[in-house]
Design an enzyme around this catalytic site. Structure first.
Site, PDB file in Angstrom:
ATOM      1  N   LEU A 169       0.549  -1.326  -0.155  1.00  0.00           N
ATOM      2  CA  LEU A 169       0.039   0.113  -0.051  1.00  0.00           C
ATOM      3  C   LEU A 169       1.058   1.222   0.056  1.00  0.00           C
ATOM      4  O   LEU A 169       0.493   2.345  -0.464  1.00  0.00           O
ATOM      5  CB  LEU A 169      -0.928   0.009   1.165  1.00  0.00           C
ATOM      6  CG  LEU A 169      -2.095  -0.921   1.062  1.00  0.00           C
ATOM      7  CD1 LEU A 169      -2.955  -1.058   2.370  1.00  0.00           C
ATOM      8  CD2 LEU A 169      -2.912  -0.860   0.066  1.00  0.00           C
ATOM      9  N   GLU A 183       5.348  -7.607   6.416  1.00  0.00           N
ATOM     10  CA  GLU A 183       4.704  -6.311   7.459  1.00  0.00           C
ATOM     11  C   GLU A 183       5.936  -6.081   8.508  1.00  0.00           C
ATOM     12  O   GLU A 183       6.160  -5.156   8.861  1.00  0.00           O
ATOM     13  CB  GLU A 183       3.473  -6.831   8.139  1.00  0.00           C
ATOM     14  CG  GLU A 183       2.352  -6.891   7.273  1.00  0.00           C
ATOM     15  CD  GLU A 183       2.167  -5.863   6.046  1.00  0.00           C
ATOM     16  OE1 GLU A 183       2.438  -4.476   6.283  1.00  0.00           O
ATOM     17  OE2 GLU A 183       1.534  -5.983   5.027  1.00  0.00           O
ATOM     18  N   HIS A 221       8.502  -4.237   7.349  1.00  0.00           N
ATOM     19  CA  HIS A 221       8.293  -2.715   7.218  1.00  0.00           C
ATOM     20  C   HIS A 221       8.638  -2.106   8.613  1.00  0.00           C
ATOM     21  O   HIS A 221       9.124  -1.057   8.976  1.00  0.00           O
ATOM     22  CB  HIS A 221       6.775  -2.346   7.365  1.00  0.00           C
ATOM     23  CG  HIS A 221       6.264  -2.300   6.060  1.00  0.00           C
ATOM     24  ND1 HIS A 221       6.607  -1.333   5.000  1.00  0.00           N
ATOM     25  CD2 HIS A 221       5.219  -2.962   5.020  1.00  0.00           C
ATOM     26  CE1 HIS A 221       6.018  -1.444   4.099  1.00  0.00           C
ATOM     27  NE2 HIS A 221       5.012  -2.348   3.838  1.00  0.00           N
TER      28      HIS A 221
HETATM   29 ZN    ZN Z   1       4.062  -3.086   2.445  1.00  0.00          ZN
END
Ligand code: ZN
Length: 157
Positions: free
Chosen positions: A90, A132, A135
């Protein structure tokens, strides 16, 4: 009511920072989990990490269609196998990158109630959770693009 948060996109600096562990899952974190799930669903994503909404907190959410998984301070305990699959993000709208990752992962963390849980994830869920967790360590799938993919992606920015 859960809020839709603004998603930070590349090259926002927060995406490169190592996120901070949280002390506990208190009311504030519970609400943030709910907001992150709503934001992920709203963006039609399968996962979201707190740095993507501008917060340096080790909190991630995922939903591959079986309901949301919420984890704080996630730690990868064990991984198995490997697989190559296309991933989007995203924070990198329009980018699709083939990424090699383990296809099983055991991940420990705190759930939305602050309980310690160990998740044995396989396939897509393992992939999303590992994406994730990257991240939280300031890593993006951009690094995994070929030079040509990077040039194409940057031209679109
Ligand atoms: Zn991502």
């Amino acid at each position: 009511m859960a809020k839709i948060l603004q998603i930070k996109t590349y090259p926002a600096k927060i995406l490169r920072k190592i996120a901070q562990p949280i002390a506990e899952v208190a009311q504030e974190e519970k609400e943030l989990f709910e907001d992150m799930v709503a934001t992920m669903h709203n963006g039609e994503g399968v996962g979201l990490a707190a740095p993507q909404v501008g917060l340096s907190k080790r909190m991630i959410v995922a939903d591959i269609g079986d309901g949301p998984v919420m984890l704080a301070n996630p730690e990868v305990i064990e991984v198995k196998g490997r697989d190559r699959m296309e991933e989007g993000c995203l924070s990198l709208p329009g980018a699709l990158v083939k990424v090699v990752r383990p296809n099983e992962a055991t991940i420990k963390g705190l759930d939305e109630n602050g309980e310690t849980v160990e998740i044995k994830a396989k396939g897509l869920l393992a992939r999303v959770l590992l994406h994730e967790i990257d991240h939280l360590n300031g890593k993006l799938i951009l690094e995994r693009m070929s030079l040509w993919q990077k040039i194409r992606f940057k031209l679109k920015q």
